[in-house]
Design an enzyme around this catalytic site. Structure first.
Site, mmCIF file in Angstrom:
data_model
loop_
_atom_site.group_PDB
_atom_site.id
_atom_site.type_symbol
_atom_site.label_atom_id
_atom_site.label_comp_id
_atom_site.label_asym_id
_atom_site.label_seq_id
_atom_site.Cartn_x
_atom_site.Cartn_y
_atom_site.Cartn_z
ATOM 1 N N THR A 157 49.351 27.069 5.842
ATOM 2 C CA THR A 157 48.398 26.520 6.806
ATOM 3 C C THR A 157 49.120 25.712 7.871
ATOM 4 O OG1 THR A 157 46.778 26.322 5.020
ATOM 5 C CG2 THR A 157 46.348 25.068 7.024
ATOM 6 N N GLU A 158 48.838 26.015 9.129
ATOM 7 C CA GLU A 158 49.383 25.293 10.274
ATOM 8 C C GLU A 158 50.916 25.254 10.277
ATOM 9 O OE1 GLU A 158 47.146 24.748 12.297
ATOM 10 O OE2 GLU A 158 45.308 24.448 11.166
ATOM 11 N N LEU A 159 51.534 26.256 9.652
ATOM 12 C CA LEU A 159 52.994 26.352 9.527
ATOM 13 C C LEU A 159 53.599 25.142 8.815
ATOM 14 C CD1 LEU A 159 54.338 27.923 12.870
ATOM 15 C CD2 LEU A 159 53.722 29.055 10.743
ATOM 16 N N HIS A 212 42.692 28.205 4.190
ATOM 17 C CA HIS A 212 43.359 27.511 5.284
ATOM 18 C C HIS A 212 43.381 26.016 4.989
ATOM 19 C CE1 HIS A 212 45.019 28.036 9.313
ATOM 20 N NE2 HIS A 212 44.416 26.923 9.685
ATOM 21 N N TRP A 241 53.084 22.945 13.076
ATOM 22 C CA TRP A 241 53.173 23.364 14.481
ATOM 23 C C TRP A 241 52.208 22.593 15.371
ATOM 24 C CZ3 TRP A 241 51.215 29.149 15.135
ATOM 25 C CH2 TRP A 241 49.872 29.253 14.776
#
Length: 396
Positions: free
Chosen positions: A144-146, A108, A298
């Site tokens: 990761t985190e879009l 991540h 995001w």
């Protein structure tokens, strides 16, 4: 026909112990095993196990229900260590044939910011873990985190993926709808699925807010909102953290009753169905290109990287971490490589955010530290100790 794509992110970081400056030259454990175990078991009890059980029942009841998940490598490692029954529950979901698993970065991480080589290593490690644990080879990627940019999209396509998920950021869409399939700005063969953040956040963030004008949110009301969208908007991507169910939105809010009623409420409309990302690529036609010259995500109002790399503390820690990569490789030590991997997790930088107002409140809620400065100081103490231990190994 309206296609509803349900995607859930499953992630847990390895949180750090408090490391004193005076321990920088001593060999100390970096990760707070007691806290990590306690939190993982709590989230497994509140979210992972009951939500997986409910979805397993719903998948048997509704043959047209489809789900998709990405599970970070750090979450899988914690499941193995503290709650193997969670892995078994995900395996049971996968065996229904109605669930798709996605690739992501193993730890991540924000590796895509540092370059393709770091990014490819992370993605490859996650691929291996998916084969090992689930005997599964994902076709779709979720960063990761879009996080997405045209450059990252090109890297993802070069790794053999057919689609990628990201945020339906207004500043990139420029008035276009997120509710259609897009493709990479220069490669029609990489399809882009965009999160409908308004509808997703109605569930993930606003569901229990009694001051929200639409509270209480029922499955029937939510399905009607989707039904009222124009017929041309053919895919509604609902992307959210899996911990929404039972953890961020407690059981007492009625979130599980909402989830139980959702498939039936959506499928009562003849022109509504569920779809996985891979099915969307196979069935739907891309309507337009999607171009992000700078990275989007995001997170927060800005939908950029500022949640993790928006201040000098974060940038200093980030650069220090990746400067250690050559020493880590030279040691050829599995344990040091594992530690370095876990230190890449984006959460460590998220805790250092100095944002204020609503975004700052969200950051503070998830942080185990009293302040961003404390998070930075402790992380730097860990890195300094880690570098000292690397140097000791290299002097042997």
């Amino acid at each position: 026909m309206k296609h509803i794509c349900l995607y859930f992110q499953v992630h847990q970081p390895f949180r750090l112990r408090q490391i004193s400056f005076f321990n920088i030259t001593n060999k100390v454990p970096y990760f707070n095993d007691a806290s990590n175990k306690q939190i993982l078991l709590k989230v497994a009890k509140n979210c992972y196990l009951p939500t997986n059980k409910l979805f397993l029942e719903l998948l048997k009841q509704y043959p047209f229900l489809k789900l998709s998940f990405s599970i970070s490598g750090t979450a899988i490692d914690q499941f193995k260590k503290y709650a193997p029954q969670v892995i078994e529950s995900f395996q049971a979901l996968l065996e229904t044939g109605s669930v798709e698993l996605l690739s992501e970065t193993n730890c991540h991480s924000l590796a895509c910011v540092k370059g393709k080589a770091f990014f490819v290593n992370e993605v490859t490690a996650h691929r291996h873990k998916m084969k090992e644990v689930f005997a599964y080879e994902p076709k779709v990627f979720r960063n990761t985190e879009l996080i997405y940019s045209n450059k990252v999209g090109s890297w993802v396509k070069s790794l053999g993926y057919e689609a990628m998920l990201t945020e339906g950021a207004d500043k990139v869409l420029n008035g276009r709808s997120p509710n259609q399939l897009y493709h990479h700005s220069t490669d029609n063969n990489l399809k882009i699925l965009l999160k409908n953040y308004r509808l997703s956040d109605d569930i993930a963030f606003r569901f229990s807010n009694r001051k929200w004008p639409h509270w209480p949110l029922t499955a029937e009301k939510f399905a009607d909102w989707i039904h009222q969208l124009p017929d041309s908007e053919e895919i509604i991507n609902l992307f959210m953290d899996y911990e929404t169910f039972g953890e961020h939105q407690w059981k007492s809010t009625g979130i599980f009753e909402f989830l139980e009623d959702l498939p039936g409420s959506i499928l009562k409309y003849k022109d509504h169905t569920f779809i996985t990302p891979s099915e969307a690529v196979a069935k739907l036609k891309s309507r337009d290109s999607f171009s992000a010259l700078t990275p989007i995500s995001w997170a927060d109002e800005e939908r950029d990287l500022s949640a993790w790399l928006g201040n000098n503390m974060q940038l200093e820690a980030f650069d220090f971490l990746y400067a250690l990569s050559k020493k880590v490789n030279r040691t050829n030590n599995d344990e040091m490589s594992r530690i370095w991997d876990y230190l890449q997790t984006s959460d460590h930088f998220y805790y250092m955010s100095t944002k204020t107002l609503d975004d700052g409140a969200v950051h503070a809620h998830f942080s185990p530290y009293n302040s961003p400065h404390q998070a930075f100081t402790n992380y730097m103490h860990v890195l300094m100790n880690f570098e000292y231990q690397l140097d000791k190994l290299l002097r042997r």
